[in-house]
Write an enzyme that holds these catalytic residues in place. Structure first.
Site, short mmCIF file in Angstrom:
data_model
loop_
_atom_site.label_atom_id
_atom_site.label_comp_id
_atom_site.label_asym_id
_atom_site.label_seq_id
_atom_site.Cartn_x
_atom_site.Cartn_y
_atom_site.Cartn_z
N LYS A 56 41.84 52.52 18.65
CA LYS A 56 40.73 53.21 17.99
C LYS A 56 41.11 54.66 17.73
O LYS A 56 41.63 55.34 18.63
CB LYS A 56 39.49 53.14 18.90
CG LYS A 56 38.25 53.78 18.31
CD LYS A 56 37.05 53.60 19.25
CE LYS A 56 35.79 54.20 18.64
NZ LYS A 56 34.60 53.99 19.51
N SER A 125 30.92 52.02 17.02
CA SER A 125 31.91 52.80 16.32
C SER A 125 33.33 52.20 16.39
O SER A 125 34.18 52.62 15.63
CB SER A 125 31.97 54.20 16.93
OG SER A 125 32.40 54.14 18.28
N SER A 149 28.96 51.31 21.26
CA SER A 149 30.09 51.29 20.32
C SER A 149 31.12 50.21 20.57
O SER A 149 32.02 50.02 19.75
CB SER A 149 30.79 52.65 20.34
OG SER A 149 30.08 53.56 19.54
#
Lengths: 415, 415
Positions: A56, A125, A149
């Site tokens: 990420k 996210s 997320s």
């Protein structure tokens, strides 16, 4: 197959999948086949040999740029791996690339689409890590959760999401959003892989993975105070999961009314801390912030110091109360999201069904296997007591075997 | 004087002091007069107008390089300010430069000398911030503490050290060493300046500083289980401080025997977490690590997972016990260091008298005013309950007024 052979084979497997899928999925913010092959050629042996990670893009990497999902950091190089990336690489894993994150892990979406329906959000996210893992472009997606997320994209993409207890994985080299909650975790296609990654991420040197499925004696069924926001897909997933588990363990409803304030406390603490953590971006680069993140910071600036500190005290009281729950139950079963992935133009989905658990700092495993009215994935989550991560992984492996197999995205040929 | 005039005057005051002292003291790892004057020309008005900060070089700055005290990061630019630097600058403070830290805020010393005796250590790891503040080259030294890295240099350099409650100041942009303990704080020449900085650092927007001196009703006197390691200077400082406070408040000895395990628990947790946090440096740049930090990492790698997790549980139990102490006492008085600053060739001093308090996550203010057998500064520390930072600053301001004035370094003309 030796570890030496495993790495190049892993690299070619992942590269073939990326060549076939990435143009449609757009999971990666940075990916370089030459880098991956070079890493494969000299990867160390280790417990994660043959597995590829997607990182990420709020997490630093030595080789790839780290952009935090923001134009402010376009092309920014940290020159060093975050601790989690270094540990995974030392364990033999290869890095397939950086995966798309929303801006600073908050709400503004990146280009990634949901692998099951390109009109839907993959969830935020940790969007890119979830979509990459669901489509076999990575085996372990590094993800993080400050509100929802990790759990939400796991549910929307039909994969396993493991958010460990707060503090279990080192955050060195991970961009902060709200330090009271920021938690690093993984997205994988099965619980066993989450356990293998956990054994590497949890300490300075790899330990033994918690791989033994373990039946819980008592399960607490948490519809939660927000059940009225659960859509048909989540309602059906929860009743199917309950029925499947009830055949093997005692399951009884838990009244979470005493925790109903948890969502608001979470929002207060997150807003205040985000306004602190992103102070430089707001002060020096405001024009490059989206309205969403500027709004979060400005609402955080309006939260009084006394309100924030009272919320911290109230959160601690709820955590103590949650610890008592696990005197009665081995695990809790709860919704992972309101329903199927919403249309991308509505955002990245509601964080409602994760805020409380993030506030409580409990470990959670999101499990796939259910579907909503449009045939899209819907997950449920199992929660354990703080620092009971290994036991929870064992219970999750047990439940995974009872649940239907996860769905695979259309366009075939998935792992 | 208007805020507009305050900033350039502050810059010239600090530049004159740096010109006179820095060649001898070597407090800065990076300092550029042109940068400081440029910042002064467009500094915002704010509660810290007219004050200059020195930024410990484990803390990111947009303009200066950030080297973490390690050759691995020589000339490294983060391109962004840490949250704490952004908040201080938004509050009107100017940045005088980056200050010397030991390697990754651990033991290997930088070039800074003790302002009172160039053969002595200024204390580590916040060496440069302490020496710069003691000699007027900065007004607020940003510092951090994972073991004793703020309290010890405050004591050795004869200044005020404020390590707030764990978590009070945002760590975004600060290099991690052991996240269970890493705490940001300040070094100043008086408590009032620490309170002014606190009002800016504690939240997204400046609040009101806790400036009112406040007499405590009951003081707990903590010789601690390590009193046999206290040297003459510290013994005398503690008895003088006790006598001065006893004239105005009830003071009685506290038995800390139940906390005697705290030092070992601290060392266990710190070693394990440092080995995680510095995983990349160890994996990818081992040849550039000092024997000290490599030794810390390797000893951390040898700590078993079970030992570490048991230490976390035991630390939580001690924290609960510490909270009870503050039912009986408003503040605790304790040694800040074993004695005067030791000779530089023996290292940066013993962390013994701070490990327990860092483990307990309590706020602490180190106060100067005492001297050892060689005439060098010796401080004492006052501790308050977790999250009782404002009250503690009030009590510290009260005690500061009762204590002798801090000594100033030789070679005259000090603020």
């Amino acid at each position: 197959m030796t570890a030496k052979a495993a790495a190049p084979r892993c690299a070619e497997r992942v590269l073939a999948r990326i060549a076939a899928r990435e143009a449609r999925i757009r999971a990666f913010s940075a990916h370089d086949p030459a880098l991956l092959r070079r890493e494969a050629a000299c990867a160390p042996a280790g417990p994660l040999a043959g597995l590829a990670i997607g990182v990420k893009d709020i997490i630093a990497t030595e080789d790839y740029p780290t952009g935090y999902g923001s134009p402010i950091y376009d092309g920014f190089h940290t020159g060093a791996d975050a601790a989690c990336v270094a540990l995974l690489r030392a364990g033999g894993a290869l890095c397939a690339g950086k995966t798309v994150t929303t801006e600073f892990a908050f709400f503004r979406a990146g280009p990634t689409v949901n692998p099951f329906d390109a009109a839907r959000t993959p969830g935020g996210s940790s969007s890119g890590s979830a979509a990459a893992v669901a489509t076999g472009m990575a085996d372990i997606g590094l993800a993080s959760q400050t509100a929802a997320s990790l759990t939400r994209p796991a549910s929307y993409c039909g994969i396993v999401g493991f958010k460990p207890s707060y503090g279990r994985y080192a955050l060195a080299g991970v961009k902060a959003l709200a330090p009271s909650f920021d938690t690093l975790g993984t997205l994988t296609r099965d619980v066993a892989t989450a356990a293998r990654a956990d054994a590497v991420l949890k300490g300075p040197l790899p330990g033994a993975p918690a791989t033994t499925p373990r039946a819980p004696a008592r399960i607490g069924l948490c519809h939660t105070p927000w059940w009225n926001e659960a859509e048909g897909g989540t309602r059906r997933a929860m009743s199917r999961a309950t029925a499947l588990l009830a055949a093997h363990a005692a399951i009884e409803p838990v009244d979470l009314a005493p925790f109903a304030t948890g969502c608001d406390l979470h929002a207060t603490i997150m807003g205040y801390e985000a306004a602190q953590a992103l102070a430089w971006e707001y002060r020096a680069r405001r024009a490059l912030l989206s309205p969403q993140i500027a709004g979060l910071i400005e609402s955080g600036q309006r939260i009084g110091d006394d309100t924030y500190r009272a919320a911290l005290v109230a959160a601690r009281a709820l955590r103590a109360r949650a610890a008592d729950l696990f005197g009665r139950y081995d695990v809790l079963l709860a919704p992972a999201a309101p329903g199927e992935a919403p249309l991308a133009d509505t955002g990245t989905g509601s964080p409602r069904f994760s805020r409380l658990w993030t506030l409580l700092r409990l470990p959670t495993v999101t499990l796939p296997g259910f579907a909503g009215p449009s045939g899209l994935p819907v997950g449920v989550q199992l929660l354990g007591p703080r620092d009971g991560d290994e036991r929870l992984l064992g219970h999750a492996a047990w439940a995974e075997a009872l649940f239907p197999a996860r769905g695979t995205p259309p366009h075939g040929d998935y792992p």
